[in-house]
Design a protein around this motif. Structure first.
Motif, PDB file in Angstrom:
ATOM      1  N   LEU A   1       0.828  -1.206   0.000  1.00  9.03           N
ATOM      2  CA  LEU A   1       0.000   0.000   0.000  1.00  9.03           C
ATOM      3  C   LEU A   1       0.862   1.256   0.000  1.00  9.03           C
ATOM      4  CD1 LEU A   1      -2.803   1.300   0.187  1.00  9.03           C
ATOM      5  CD2 LEU A   1      -2.640   1.098   2.684  1.00  9.03           C
ATOM      6  N   THR A   2       1.919   1.260   0.797  1.00  6.30           N
ATOM      7  CA  THR A   2       2.814   2.423   0.850  1.00  6.30           C
ATOM      8  C   THR A   2       3.488   2.642  -0.490  1.00  6.30           C
ATOM      9  OG1 THR A   2       3.218   2.019   3.208  1.00  6.30           O
ATOM     10  CG2 THR A   2       4.774   3.437   2.058  1.00  6.30           C
TER      11      THR A   2
ATOM     12  N   ASN B   1       0.950   4.206  -2.924  1.00  3.78           N
ATOM     13  CA  ASN B   1       0.654   5.604  -2.588  1.00  3.78           C
ATOM     14  C   ASN B   1       1.840   6.519  -2.862  1.00  3.78           C
ATOM     15  OD1 ASN B   1      -1.916   4.925  -1.752  1.00  3.78           O
ATOM     16  ND2 ASN B   1      -1.347   4.712   0.398  1.00  3.78           N
TER      17      ASN B   1
ATOM     18  N   GLU C   1       2.241   7.280  -6.556  1.00  6.46           N
ATOM     19  CA  GLU C   1       1.262   8.271  -6.997  1.00  6.46           C
ATOM     20  C   GLU C   1       1.610   9.663  -6.496  1.00  6.46           C
ATOM     21  OE1 GLU C   1      -3.570   9.127  -6.666  1.00  6.46           O
ATOM     22  OE2 GLU C   1      -2.687   7.287  -5.842  1.00  6.46           O
ATOM     23  N   THR C   2       2.040   9.753  -5.227  1.00  3.60           N
ATOM     24  CA  THR C   2       2.335  11.056  -4.620  1.00  3.60           C
ATOM     25  C   THR C   2       3.570  11.699  -5.227  1.00  3.60           C
ATOM     26  OG1 THR C   2       1.342  10.328  -2.532  1.00  3.60           O
ATOM     27  CG2 THR C   2       2.805  12.239  -2.446  1.00  3.60           C
TER      28      THR C   2
ATOM     29  N   ALA D   1       1.130  10.560   1.535  1.00  4.35           N
ATOM     30  CA  ALA D   1       0.746   9.170   1.287  1.00  4.35           C
ATOM     31  C   ALA D   1       0.225   8.471   2.536  1.00  4.35           C
ATOM     32  CB  ALA D   1       1.950   8.390   0.741  1.00  4.35           C
TER      33      ALA D   1
ATOM     34  N   THR E   1      -2.268   9.330   4.563  1.00  2.00           N
ATOM     35  CA  THR E   1      -3.692   9.455   4.885  1.00  2.00           C
ATOM     36  C   THR E   1      -4.457   8.144   4.745  1.00  2.00           C
ATOM     37  OG1 THR E   1      -3.630  11.785   4.220  1.00  2.00           O
ATOM     38  CG2 THR E   1      -5.792  10.739   4.396  1.00  2.00           C
ATOM     39  N   PRO E   2      -4.408   7.447   3.615  1.00  2.00           N
ATOM     40  CA  PRO E   2      -5.121   6.153   3.538  1.00  2.00           C
ATOM     41  C   PRO E   2      -4.502   5.091   4.432  1.00  2.00           C
ATOM     42  CG  PRO E   2      -3.833   6.511   1.547  1.00  2.00           C
ATOM     43  CD  PRO E   2      -3.783   7.789   2.319  1.00  2.00           C
ATOM     44  N   ILE E   3      -3.190   5.188   4.673  1.00  2.00           N
ATOM     45  CA  ILE E   3      -2.535   4.205   5.533  1.00  2.00           C
ATOM     46  C   ILE E   3      -3.004   4.360   6.966  1.00  2.00           C
ATOM     47  CG2 ILE E   3      -0.298   3.458   6.438  1.00  2.00           C
ATOM     48  CD1 ILE E   3       0.933   4.264   3.766  1.00  2.00           C
TER      49      ILE E   3
END
Length: 335
Positions: free
Chosen positions: A220-221, A224, A227-228, A256, A258-260
């Motif tokens: 996930l990291t 993200n 993308e960031t 990155a 925030t969703p984590i």
């Protein structure tokens, strides 16, 4: 910021009240739908007579309207209560009272308080490991996209996600406890009594849990961060001459997170009371094992108490996540 925190805290408190009522409603009404008196779950293995069942229903208030039962139960959490009346034996339950298990001959709250330090030690310790490991591996993989490290890390992450705890747990015990004998004595000891023994007993369960979760967080990291780091504001920060570390950590990783943070709060909250397999493999007497034993013995007060505590943990984790948003991204506090 302060108004945002207060608003989220009040909202979380309301959710806790609604959650407690719904949970209580399900556990009280469920047996009645199945034409089973709740009183049968509050006695021993020998079923009472019809007169004895009526007496138990009166003694525990099952003959009262549901809303009165809820307020009596909720009031016991705050003030404590007597489980009975002057017509028979009275069992006093100190606050916070979550009921009384006559199968175990113990207050539910005392059973939960004895298991809660084990559960929190397992959840928090494993969470720290998987968060640090996942963020580190995922960030490096994103910065070295397509490299040998990136391919190896993501392959290992995919393998780790595919391996269940009942497989990795015994492997860890076999290697570190029996083969290498680095941790020969892994019996749990409270942190306040023996910190060294507490660490020895928790390190393998932490590794077993963190191994799976760290793999998920690494993937996930990485996604993200990729993308960031391609956003316009990151290129602008580089054009201004900011150092690579500042760009990566302050502008890339922070955005990155925030969703984590969302997933981390949910995972940590749900882990309280649900790490049954890990507790079974490593013989930890946490909330998970208590709930399984209560289900097998139909010990309704214990099931209700553990469910309430686990629900509160999830709601509390969501509150902390909302507050954490305000610190990671100040724009959230104005939304």
């Amino acid at each position: 910021m302060i108004r945002y925190v207060i608003r989220r805290s009040i909202g979380g408190l309301l959710v806790l009240v609604v959650t407690s009522f719904v949970t209580f409603f399900i556990f009280q009404v469920g047996p009645k739908i199945a034409n089973v008196s709740p009183a049968l779950f509050y006695v021993g293995k020998i079923p009472p007579t019809e007169a004895g069942q009526k007496l138990i229903e009166h003694r525990f208030g099952f003959d009262l309207p549901l809303w009165k039962q809820y307020f009596n139960w909720a009031g016991g959490i705050i003030f404590g209560r007597d489980l009975g009346d002057d017509t028979g034996a009275v069992v006093h339950c100190d606050k916070p009272c979550l009921g009384y298990s006559f199968r175990q001959q113990l207050p539910v709250s005392s059973m939960i308080w004895r298991a809660l330090p084990i559960e929190l030690s397992l959840a928090i310790g494993a969470a720290i490991l998987w968060l640090i490991g996942g963020l580190t591996i995922g960030s490096i993989s994103a910065l070295k996209r397509g490299s040998l490290f990136d391919r190896a890390a993501m392959t290992m992450a995919l393998a780790a996600v595919s391996l269940p705890i009942f497989f990795t747990g015994p492997i860890l015990l076999l290697v570190f406890k029996y083969k290498l004998a680095w941790l020969p004595n892994t019996n749990y000891a409270p942190l306040t009594k023996d910190p060294a023994q507490w660490l020895k007993s928790m390190i393998l369960p932490w590794m077993a849990l963190a191994f799976i979760f760290a793999a998920l967080y690494a993937r996930l990291t990485r996604a993200n961060m990729l993308e960031t780091m391609s956003e316009d504001y990151v290129r602008t920060a580089r054009a201004k001459g900011l150092g690579r570390g500042t760009v990566v950590i302050k502008h890339g990783l922070r955005a990155a997170l925030t969703p984590i943070v969302t997933i981390f709060g949910l995972d940590l909250g749900q882990l309280v009371g649900s790490a049954v397999i890990t507790e079974s493999v490593f013989n930890l007497q946490g909330l998970g094992l208590i709930s399984i034993r209560a289900i097998n013995s139909q010990d309704l007060p214990v099931i209700l108490g553990v469910t309430i505590v686990a629900s509160f943990a999830v709601v509390l984790a969501n509150i902390l996540v909302d507050i954490g948003y305000a610190f990671i991204d100040p724009r959230v506090s104005y939304s």
